[in-house]
Design a protein around this motif. Structure first.
Motif, mmCIF file in Angstrom:
data_model
loop_
_atom_site.group_PDB
_atom_site.id
_atom_site.type_symbol
_atom_site.label_atom_id
_atom_site.label_comp_id
_atom_site.label_asym_id
_atom_site.label_seq_id
_atom_site.Cartn_x
_atom_site.Cartn_y
_atom_site.Cartn_z
ATOM 1 N N ALA A 183 -69.152 -3.235 38.124
ATOM 2 C CA ALA A 183 -68.586 -4.589 38.109
ATOM 3 C C ALA A 183 -69.396 -5.534 38.992
ATOM 4 O O ALA A 183 -69.651 -6.682 38.617
ATOM 5 C CB ALA A 183 -67.127 -4.557 38.562
ATOM 6 N N THR A 227 -65.644 -0.232 32.996
ATOM 7 C CA THR A 227 -65.972 -1.641 33.224
ATOM 8 C C THR A 227 -67.184 -2.077 32.410
ATOM 9 O O THR A 227 -67.389 -3.271 32.196
ATOM 10 C CB THR A 227 -66.251 -1.904 34.711
ATOM 11 O OG1 THR A 227 -67.143 -0.897 35.212
ATOM 12 C CG2 THR A 227 -64.973 -1.891 35.518
ATOM 13 N N SER A 253 -60.357 -2.085 33.867
ATOM 14 C CA SER A 253 -61.574 -2.846 34.171
ATOM 15 C C SER A 253 -61.232 -4.160 34.865
ATOM 16 O O SER A 253 -61.902 -4.567 35.820
ATOM 17 C CB SER A 253 -62.354 -3.123 32.891
ATOM 18 O OG SER A 253 -62.723 -1.922 32.245
ATOM 19 N N ARG A 272 -62.433 -5.292 38.503
ATOM 20 C CA ARG A 272 -63.194 -6.529 38.649
ATOM 21 C C ARG A 272 -62.550 -7.433 39.701
ATOM 22 O O ARG A 272 -63.252 -8.159 40.420
ATOM 23 C CB ARG A 272 -63.300 -7.227 37.298
ATOM 24 C CG ARG A 272 -64.412 -8.259 37.251
ATOM 25 C CD ARG A 272 -64.790 -8.636 35.835
ATOM 26 N NE ARG A 272 -63.656 -9.110 35.073
ATOM 27 C CZ ARG A 272 -63.207 -8.542 33.955
ATOM 28 N NH1 ARG A 272 -63.797 -7.462 33.483
ATOM 29 N NH2 ARG A 272 -62.180 -9.046 33.313
#
Length: 391
Positions: A159, A351, A360, A364
């Motif tokens: 990420a 991700t 994800s 993030r």
């Protein structure tokens, strides 16, 4: 390498303009869902052209989000007609250029201007980064195995790298590290390859022992056998981090479920401390002991980001129960999903393969906290305005 993307849902229009744009290396996509998948795989993208039939709300939401996540990306928006209110909304969201669909010359000029600006910004950001003395070190720790620490570490590194940052994922579980499996990397290059350079390690030496991943990050893998891991000293860990810090923007460290001298060395050099907790009593006990250890070592409380993994598991403990037991609030809650073990078994971080998956999105948010970006308010729709089906 895919630097330019043209999103056009209308098949006829795509067929009309596609050949000319493909000649200059532009990737043609049929919709925003394709764009969601494309960008994490091609983080070098600097131009996104959104066709006239792309929904305006989705276009503006995409642009506003990417302005923070990937500031080098320039968005050129095509509309059938230019309306003052629409132009104003576009400027507020960060759209660089707005062009009428019939103005082909204007579109070409707009794309050239946007690409030139992105390249200029890239040089400026690179120069600023080169002046920064240290990367930010993010260390994940869990005093009990099976908490998903390595999964969170690998996805967090992906990420962070997705924003065009230089990221090193450091596997400090020297006996049984899993980062190579998480990223499906060959362990041929690993930390033990640098032992002969102890005391004189430099940047070329560091690069000779890291492995590159297609997400854009580098990984410093654990030794292939526990015996080799025993040869890695605390001093060598400090030396590795000292050499790596001027090279990278972030160093994400995955640790074993035990406090070793090497782990303490990493924690002492960390900017962020990320304990992992799951909703079971043994893990709650270990995390409580971890926070007490952090207090004794005087690690700043405002630099601790508690991750609640498998947060929606119905096992008789509510999030409030867990926060009370641990004694600190959650930074993010990562939901439980069968897609996580599938992604681990495939060696494909979620991700990267499904950036809009609830797991994800949670990771993030954690990456945004580490990068100093304020997380947007929670909403019921996906990033581009589409409602997401429950996993």
């Amino acid at each position: 390498m895919s630097l330019y993307v043209y999103v056009e849902p209308d098949e006829a229009r795509r067929a009309e303009v596609g050949p000319a744009f493909r000649e200059v290396g532009c990737t043609m996509l049929a919709g925003m869902a394709d764009l969601e998948t494309h960008l994490p795989r091609y983080p070098e993208t600097i131009l996104v052209i959104l066709g006239a039939t792309v929904d305006l709300g989705e276009a503006l939401m995409f642009t506003a989000y990417q302005r923070l996540q990937r500031p080098l990306i320039g968005v050129v928006l095509i509309r059938r007609t230019l309306e003052p209110a629409v132009v104003l909304d576009c400027l507020r969201s960060g759209v660089r250029e707005i062009v009428e669909e019939a103005d082909n010359d204007g579109l070409r000029a707009a794309t050239v201007r946007s690409v030139d600006l992105s390249k200029a910004l890239s040089s400026t950001l690179r120069g600023t980064t080169e002046q920064a003395p240290y990367a930010r070190v993010v260390t994940l720790f869990a005093g009990k195995g099976g908490c998903g620490r390595s999964m969170v570490a690998a996805n967090l590194a992906v990420a962070l790298a997705g924003g065009g940052r230089r990221v090193l994922l450091f596997d400090l579980d020297l006996q049984f590290g899993d980062v190579a499996i998480m990223l499906r990397l060959s362990p041929e290059r690993n930390i033990s390859g640098g032992l002969s350079m102890t005391g004189r390690l430099d940047e070329p030496g560091l690069r000779s022992i890291v492995s590159s991943h297609r997400s854009g990050l580098d990984a410093l893998l654990a030794p292939p056998s526990p015996a080799e891991g025993e040869r890695v000293s605390r001093e060598f860990v400090v030396e590795l981090l000292d050499v790596a810090r001027p090279v990278y923007d972030f160093i994400v460290i995955d640790t074993p479920a035990v406090v070793t001298d090497q782990v303490l060395a990493a924690l002492d050099m960390s900017d962020w401390y990320i304990p992992i907790v799951t909703p079971d009593l043994p893990t709650l006990k270990s995390v409580r002991l971890t926070t007490e250890m952090f207090d004794l070592l005087d690690y700043p409380k405002d630099r601790r980001l508690l991750v609640f993994n498998r947060a929606n598991s119905e096992v008789g403990l509510t999030p409030a129960d867990v926060e009370e037991a641990v004694g600190m609030p959650f930074a993010v809650q990562v939901p439980s999903s069968r897609d996580v073990p599938v992604s681990v078994n495939q060696g494909e971080p979620l991700t990267m393969t499904d950036p809009m998956h609830p797991v994800s999105r949670a990771i993030r948010q954690l990456a945004d906290r580490c990068a100093g970006i304020e997380a947007p308010p929670a909403r019921s729709r996906g990033l581009f305005g589409r409602r997401k089906k429950a996993k």
